[in-house]
Design a protein around this motif. Structure first.
Motif, PDB file in Angstrom:
ATOM      1  N   LEU A 211       0.816  -1.216   0.000  1.00 22.27           N
ATOM      2  CA  LEU A 211       0.000   0.000   0.000  1.00 22.27           C
ATOM      3  C   LEU A 211       0.850   1.267   0.000  1.00 22.27           C
ATOM      4  O   LEU A 211       0.736   2.119   0.903  1.00 22.27           O
ATOM      5  CB  LEU A 211      -0.946   0.022   1.201  1.00 22.27           C
ATOM      6  CG  LEU A 211      -2.196  -0.857   1.129  1.00 22.27           C
ATOM      7  CD1 LEU A 211      -3.072  -0.605   2.345  1.00 22.27           C
ATOM      8  CD2 LEU A 211      -2.986  -0.624  -0.141  1.00 22.27           C
ATOM      9  N   PRO A 212       1.711   1.462  -0.992  1.00 20.66           N
ATOM     10  CA  PRO A 212       2.527   2.681  -1.024  1.00 20.66           C
ATOM     11  C   PRO A 212       1.694   3.948  -1.130  1.00 20.66           C
ATOM     12  O   PRO A 212       2.155   5.031  -0.767  1.00 20.66           O
ATOM     13  CB  PRO A 212       3.398   2.478  -2.275  1.00 20.66           C
ATOM     14  CG  PRO A 212       2.640   1.512  -3.122  1.00 20.66           C
ATOM     15  CD  PRO A 212       1.958   0.598  -2.157  1.00 20.66           C
ATOM     16  N   GLU A 213       0.429   3.816  -1.603  1.00 19.67           N
ATOM     17  CA  GLU A 213      -0.428   4.992  -1.781  1.00 19.67           C
ATOM     18  C   GLU A 213      -0.793   5.668  -0.464  1.00 19.67           C
ATOM     19  O   GLU A 213      -1.115   6.865  -0.449  1.00 19.67           O
ATOM     20  CB  GLU A 213      -1.718   4.595  -2.516  1.00 19.67           C
ATOM     21  CG  GLU A 213      -1.494   4.022  -3.898  1.00 19.67           C
ATOM     22  CD  GLU A 213      -1.319   2.500  -3.893  1.00 19.67           C
ATOM     23  OE1 GLU A 213      -1.397   1.889  -4.968  1.00 19.67           O
ATOM     24  OE2 GLU A 213      -1.103   1.930  -2.790  1.00 19.67           O
ATOM     25  N   VAL A 214      -0.754   4.932   0.656  1.00 19.24           N
ATOM     26  CA  VAL A 214      -1.145   5.527   1.937  1.00 19.24           C
ATOM     27  C   VAL A 214       0.059   5.855   2.815  1.00 19.24           C
ATOM     28  O   VAL A 214      -0.114   6.219   3.981  1.00 19.24           O
ATOM     29  CB  VAL A 214      -2.119   4.611   2.712  1.00 19.24           C
ATOM     30  CG1 VAL A 214      -3.406   4.415   1.936  1.00 19.24           C
ATOM     31  CG2 VAL A 214      -1.468   3.264   3.020  1.00 19.24           C
ATOM     32  N   GLY A 215       1.262   5.735   2.265  1.00 19.82           N
ATOM     33  CA  GLY A 215       2.462   6.098   3.009  1.00 19.82           C
ATOM     34  C   GLY A 215       3.101   4.915   3.710  1.00 19.82           C
ATOM     35  O   GLY A 215       2.440   3.899   3.983  1.00 19.82           O
ATOM     36  N   PRO A 216       4.397   5.020   4.044  1.00 13.50           N
ATOM     37  CA  PRO A 216       5.124   3.891   4.639  1.00 13.50           C
ATOM     38  C   PRO A 216       4.610   3.474   6.008  1.00 13.50           C
ATOM     39  O   PRO A 216       4.548   2.279   6.310  1.00 13.50           O
ATOM     40  CB  PRO A 216       6.568   4.407   4.714  1.00 13.50           C
ATOM     41  CG  PRO A 216       6.464   5.902   4.628  1.00 13.50           C
ATOM     42  CD  PRO A 216       5.268   6.176   3.783  1.00 13.50           C
ATOM     43  N   ASP A 217       4.241   4.434   6.854  1.00 12.81           N
ATOM     44  CA  ASP A 217       3.770   4.069   8.199  1.00 12.81           C
ATOM     45  C   ASP A 217       2.474   3.265   8.145  1.00 12.81           C
ATOM     46  O   ASP A 217       2.333   2.233   8.831  1.00 12.81           O
ATOM     47  CB  ASP A 217       3.554   5.330   9.042  1.00 12.81           C
ATOM     48  CG  ASP A 217       4.866   6.015   9.401  1.00 12.81           C
ATOM     49  OD1 ASP A 217       5.908   5.333   9.320  1.00 12.81           O
ATOM     50  OD2 ASP A 217       4.847   7.204   9.740  1.00 12.81           O
ATOM     51  N   MET A 218       1.529   3.733   7.337  1.00 11.95           N
ATOM     52  CA  MET A 218       0.256   3.025   7.243  1.00 11.95           C
ATOM     53  C   MET A 218       0.423   1.702   6.502  1.00 11.95           C
ATOM     54  O   MET A 218      -0.295   0.736   6.777  1.00 11.95           O
ATOM     55  CB  MET A 218      -0.775   3.906   6.536  1.00 11.95           C
ATOM     56  CG  MET A 218      -1.090   5.182   7.294  1.00 11.95           C
ATOM     57  SD  MET A 218      -1.635   4.868   8.994  1.00 11.95           S
ATOM     58  CE  MET A 218      -3.303   4.322   8.710  1.00 11.95           C
TER      59      MET A 218
END
Length: 432
Positions: A211-218
């Motif tokens: 899920l790179p679209e929601v950022g690394p942390d998420m």
């Protein structure tokens, strides 16, 4: 004087929404709209995972073009060539002779197809997850494999039937495996001898995050959530072979499966290569900020098959998602009308609002305007956002009814696998 023809290639987000806006804003007799697509309906793809899981009736995630585009001519068939030089397109109907269409204005929005890699056995063993037909098949297939496992004493058959592999850790892959695992876990209580621990769910991703679209942390949070549910998340891992449904991964893991779902990326529809369209290095149609095809003043493009400059991020292109496609359609329709009426065009500009993803019933993840949301609030935002974006009040109402009924009644666990071969029983009866 002949009425100008606007040819729209593709009945997806961009094609349907463009036609709908033009239909509403064109004056009587100002132009004729022709929409050509292989299907006579638009599929709202963000709802495919829920359709596959049975939370939404599959027919409710598609919109019939002939119902919403009543002033348009709808041609069902495969567009085989689009030429700018002589303003002609070739269409192969499902039956009958090929058609040659002349057009005055063009909207090219054929969308994308699954991007397969040259992996042995993939084409023969895998299934995509881009169409409603694939979603229906996958639901029937998963429940059918559970039927097989519950009805055999052979451990090898049982193990193979209850192993489910998804390749690709983007939105499609993560949402698909999350929704179907959630469905199968619920269904397992009705299958004697099958428990959640008997099933093996595997998500294979070539890069180091999902899920790179929601950022690394998420993305990391999502991976942990899936792992806690028993999903094996294999990041930095490649599928080497799938011959005979025997999976070989480059981390040394090997096993058999009856279910291999391929969601590892898309590519522009091959139609863009059949003609004289200007393409970039990735095979996308080159577009100007005004959504015109480069080098023309009569042809427009948008969506997954188009390389549209992102004016909010200089030097980059708009990502291929529904959020941009719907907004591009609005600007594209207005710019086409401006061209038709000799008025000034406006560039397409949209600041991305973020991304939302469902991870099963009451579970989700989102990044909205830089803020991270997880769990139930993200799941609720996912449903609300996409319900609002779903075309027509009819479909909105039906989906809302599906969700409401789901609060009071359990999901259906019936596998209608026979729909894949509806004549099988009839043929067998004829032989008896």
């Amino acid at each position: 004087m002949a009425v100008p023809r606007i040819l729209i290639v593709g009945g997806g987000y961009v094609g349907m929404y463009t036609a709908l806006r033009l239909q509403r804003r064109l004056h009587r007799g100002e132009a004729q709209i022709t929409v050509a697509d292989n299907d006579s309906y638009m599929t709202y793809q963000p709802f495919l995972p829920e359709a596959a899981a049975g939370s939404i009736e599959a027919r409710h995630v598609v919109v019939p073009l002939r119902r919403v585009l009543r002033s348009c001519e709808i041609l069902s068939g495969r567009v085989t060539s689009v030429r700018l030089a002589d303003r002609k397109a070739e269409v192969k109907p499902h039956e009958g002779p090929d058609l040659t269409l002349d057009y005055d204005y063009l909207v090219l929005a054929p969308g994308s197809v699954s991007r397969l890699l040259p992996i042995p056995g993939l084409a023969e063993s895998g299934i995509g997850f881009k169409t409603v037909e694939e979603a229906i098949h996958l639901r029937n297939h998963v429940l059918g494999r559970m039927d097989v496992a519950a009805s055999t004493a052979d451990d090898d058959i049982r193990r193979r039937a209850l192993t489910f592999v998804f390749v690709g850790g983007g939105f499609a892959g993560v949402e698909a495996i999350a929704e179907l695992e959630d469905m199968a876990t619920h269904a397992s209580r009705y299958f004697r001898g099958i428990h959640r621990d008997d099933m093996r769910w595997i998500l294979v991703e070539a890069t180091d995050r999902i899920l790179p679209e929601v950022g690394p942390d998420m993305g990391r949070w999502t991976a942990r959530q899936l792992s806690e549910r028993g999903v094996e998340v294999k990041m930095g891992t490649l599928l080497k072979s799938a011959e005979g449904c025997h999976i070989v991964l480059d981390d040394g893991d090997e096993f058999d499966t009856d279910t291999l779902v391929w969601t590892a990326g898309v590519k522009p529809n091959p139609i863009v290569r059949a003609g004289d369209l200007p393409l970039d290095e990735k095979g996308r149609v080159k577009a100007t900020p005004f959504l015109r095809i480069e080098g023309t003043d009569f042809a427009f493009t948008g969506g997954d098959a188009a390389a549209v400059p992102d004016l909010t991020r200089p030097g980059q292109l708009c990502p291929p998602n529904a959020q941009h496609a719907v907004r591009q359609a609005r600007r594209l329709a207005d710019n086409l009308l401006a061209t038709l009426r000799g008025r000034e065009l406006k560039p397409y500009r949209h600041q991305s609002a973020g991304s939302v993803a469902s991870l099963g019933l009451y579970k989700g993840v989102a990044q909205i305007y830089g803020r991270e949301v997880r769990g139930y609030p993200a799941w609720f935002m996912h449903r609300t956002y996409h319900l609002v974006r779903m075309p027509t009040l009819n479909k909105k109402s039906r989906i809302l009814a599906d969700w409401t009924l789901g609060l009071f009644f359990p999901r259906e666990i019936v596998s209608l696998g026979a729909v894949q071969n509806p004549r099988e029983e009839f043929t067998l009866a004829a032989r008896m």
